[in-house]
Write a protein that holds these residues in place. Structure first.
Motif, PDB file in Angstrom:
ATOM      1  N   ALA A 107       0.843  -1.180  -0.538  1.00  0.00           N
ATOM      2  CA  ALA A 107      -0.441  -0.051  -0.437  1.00  0.00           C
ATOM      3  C   ALA A 107       0.746   1.709  -0.071  1.00  0.00           C
ATOM      4  O   ALA A 107       1.827   1.554   0.753  1.00  0.00           O
ATOM      5  CB  ALA A 107      -0.728   0.154   0.977  1.00  0.00           C
ATOM      6  N   TYR A 108       0.730   2.033  -0.779  1.00  0.00           N
ATOM      7  CA  TYR A 108       1.084   3.218  -0.554  1.00  0.00           C
ATOM      8  C   TYR A 108       0.388   4.519  -0.140  1.00  0.00           C
ATOM      9  O   TYR A 108      -0.564   4.455   0.477  1.00  0.00           O
ATOM     10  CB  TYR A 108       0.878   4.028  -1.900  1.00  0.00           C
ATOM     11  N   ASP A 109       1.406   5.049   0.782  1.00  0.00           N
ATOM     12  CA  ASP A 109       0.618   6.793   1.929  1.00  0.00           C
ATOM     13  C   ASP A 109      -0.056   7.655   0.415  1.00  0.00           C
ATOM     14  O   ASP A 109       1.715   8.568  -0.221  1.00  0.00           O
ATOM     15  CB  ASP A 109       1.602   7.302   2.271  1.00  0.00           C
ATOM     16  N   GLY A 135       4.727  -6.190  -2.518  1.00  0.00           N
ATOM     17  CA  GLY A 135       3.803  -5.870  -4.318  1.00  0.00           C
ATOM     18  C   GLY A 135       2.319  -5.758  -4.510  1.00  0.00           C
ATOM     19  O   GLY A 135       1.763  -5.669  -3.196  1.00  0.00           O
ATOM     20  N   TYR A 136       1.553  -4.938  -5.612  1.00  0.00           N
ATOM     21  CA  TYR A 136       0.701  -5.069  -5.507  1.00  0.00           C
ATOM     22  C   TYR A 136      -0.308  -4.851  -7.126  1.00  0.00           C
ATOM     23  O   TYR A 136       0.220  -5.127  -8.121  1.00  0.00           O
ATOM     24  CB  TYR A 136       0.030  -3.909  -4.725  1.00  0.00           C
ATOM     25  N   GLY A 137      -1.598  -5.266  -7.138  1.00  0.00           N
ATOM     26  CA  GLY A 137      -2.058  -5.649  -8.387  1.00  0.00           C
ATOM     27  C   GLY A 137      -1.057  -6.609  -9.176  1.00  0.00           C
ATOM     28  O   GLY A 137      -0.593  -7.927  -8.727  1.00  0.00           O
ATOM     29  N   GLY A 138      -0.982  -6.620  -9.946  1.00  0.00           N
ATOM     30  CA  GLY A 138       0.266  -7.477 -11.480  1.00  0.00           C
ATOM     31  C   GLY A 138       1.820  -6.481 -10.813  1.00  0.00           C
ATOM     32  O   GLY A 138       2.185  -7.539 -11.630  1.00  0.00           O
ATOM     33  N   ARG A 139       1.867  -6.336 -10.085  1.00  0.00           N
ATOM     34  CA  ARG A 139       3.149  -5.623  -9.722  1.00  0.00           C
ATOM     35  C   ARG A 139       3.529  -6.521  -8.305  1.00  0.00           C
ATOM     36  O   ARG A 139       3.479  -6.470  -7.847  1.00  0.00           O
ATOM     37  CB  ARG A 139       2.981  -4.913  -9.308  1.00  0.00           C
ATOM     38  N   THR A 140       5.532  -6.739  -9.258  1.00  0.00           N
ATOM     39  CA  THR A 140       6.204  -7.057  -8.719  1.00  0.00           C
ATOM     40  C   THR A 140       6.633  -6.501  -7.506  1.00  0.00           C
ATOM     41  O   THR A 140       6.565  -4.804  -8.119  1.00  0.00           O
ATOM     42  CB  THR A 140       7.349  -8.299  -9.131  1.00  0.00           C
ATOM     43  N   PRO A 141       7.367  -6.355  -6.513  1.00  0.00           N
ATOM     44  CA  PRO A 141       7.408  -5.539  -5.459  1.00  0.00           C
ATOM     45  C   PRO A 141       8.602  -4.477  -6.106  1.00  0.00           C
ATOM     46  O   PRO A 141      10.036  -5.148  -6.357  1.00  0.00           O
ATOM     47  CB  PRO A 141       8.482  -6.421  -4.130  1.00  0.00           C
ATOM     48  N   HIS A 142       8.645  -3.082  -6.245  1.00  0.00           N
ATOM     49  CA  HIS A 142       9.522  -2.961  -6.083  1.00  0.00           C
ATOM     50  C   HIS A 142      10.034  -1.309  -5.910  1.00  0.00           C
ATOM     51  O   HIS A 142       8.807  -1.028  -4.673  1.00  0.00           O
ATOM     52  CB  HIS A 142       8.904  -2.141  -7.804  1.00  0.00           C
ATOM     53  N   ILE A 143      11.083  -0.061  -5.809  1.00  0.00           N
ATOM     54  CA  ILE A 143      10.772   0.902  -5.220  1.00  0.00           C
ATOM     55  C   ILE A 143      11.112   1.723  -6.821  1.00  0.00           C
ATOM     56  O   ILE A 143      12.079   1.682  -7.329  1.00  0.00           O
ATOM     57  CB  ILE A 143      11.941   0.795  -4.643  1.00  0.00           C
ATOM     58  N   HIS A 144      10.164   3.241  -6.668  1.00  0.00           N
ATOM     59  CA  HIS A 144      10.307   4.161  -7.974  1.00  0.00           C
ATOM     60  C   HIS A 144      11.246   4.930  -7.453  1.00  0.00           C
ATOM     61  O   HIS A 144      11.327   5.678  -5.997  1.00  0.00           O
ATOM     62  CB  HIS A 144       9.247   4.530  -7.643  1.00  0.00           C
ATOM     63  N   VAL A 145      11.912   5.103  -8.115  1.00  0.00           N
ATOM     64  CA  VAL A 145      12.970   6.588  -7.287  1.00  0.00           C
ATOM     65  C   VAL A 145      12.552   7.993  -8.648  1.00  0.00           C
ATOM     66  O   VAL A 145      12.709   6.981 -10.003  1.00  0.00           O
ATOM     67  CB  VAL A 145      14.534   5.732  -7.548  1.00  0.00           C
TER      68      VAL A 145
HETATM   69 FE    FE Z   1       4.838   1.778  -7.604  1.00  0.00          FE
END
Ligand code: FE
Length: 195
Positions: free
Chosen positions: A102-104, A131-141
């Motif tokens: 979950a994102y804040d 992860g969420y939805g179809g996404r594998t765990p990731h960090i955005h930058v």
């Molecule tokens: Fe994301």
């Protein structure tokens, strides 16, 4: 592994994630990534920004908060030019989901920016995202050299079982990862399209 898993005592799902991460490390580190170390001309590829970026994150190198669930991750590395010269003062803005995916979207939990030091190094303390939805765990930058263009990308974790199901996953955006007391340590070097 045992240490990290025990501390991530928020449910079997997170523990399984870490097991997958660490199991994949030794066999896949070479195939998936050159990310510790800069190769001239080999630029860090961009990736989708996604819908959850928020401008104005606080300046901080630790995104940890008391009681925050998840496996501790110390992420660090360098920011380089395309010829592998360090980029002191580069701006890095990180945002990610929590361990449950979950994102804040109201505040700045698990969001923060920092500036690379005089040797172009950065260091981040956080947790492994879910992860969420179809996404594998990731960090955005987002990463930007002073006066340079902004690179928006995403970082992934080696050997995660969801990597191969995520169409956005890229092996050249996988962090190098190793176990350490209390969690895991990751490294990733950014190579920007600047002189
Ligand atoms: Fe994301």
């Amino acid at each position: 592994m045992r240490t990290a898993a025990r501390r991530a005592d928020v449910g079997g799902r997170v523990v399984a994630v870490v097991a997958g991460v660490l199991a994949g490390l030794t066999v896949r580190a070479t195939a998936e990534g050159p990310q510790a170390g800069c190769t001239p001309g080999r630029l860090t590829p961009p990736a989708a920004e996604g819908p959850y970026y928020r401008e104005g994150s606080p300046r901080r190198t630790s995104l940890l908060e008391p009681g925050m669930p998840g496996v501790r991750l110390r992420l660090g590395g360098g920011v380089f030019t395309r010829t592998c010269r360090p980029v002191p003062g580069a701006w890095l803005d990180f945002w990610q989901a929590d361990a449950r995916g979950a994102y804040d979207l109201a505040g700045y939990r698990l969001r923060g920016h920092q500036f690379a030091d005089g040797r172009g190094r950065y260091a981040l303390e956080t947790v492994i995202p879910g992860g969420y939805g179809g996404r594998t765990p990731h960090i955005h930058v987002k990463v930007r050299a002073p006066a340079g263009p902004t690179l928006t990308t995403q970082l992934y974790f080696p050997g995660h079982p969801r990597n191969q199901q995520d169409p956005l996953f890229r092996p050249d955006l996988v962090v190098a990862l190793r176990e350490e007391p209390g969690g895991v340590a990751g490294s990733f070097d950014f190579v920007l399209d600047v002189d």
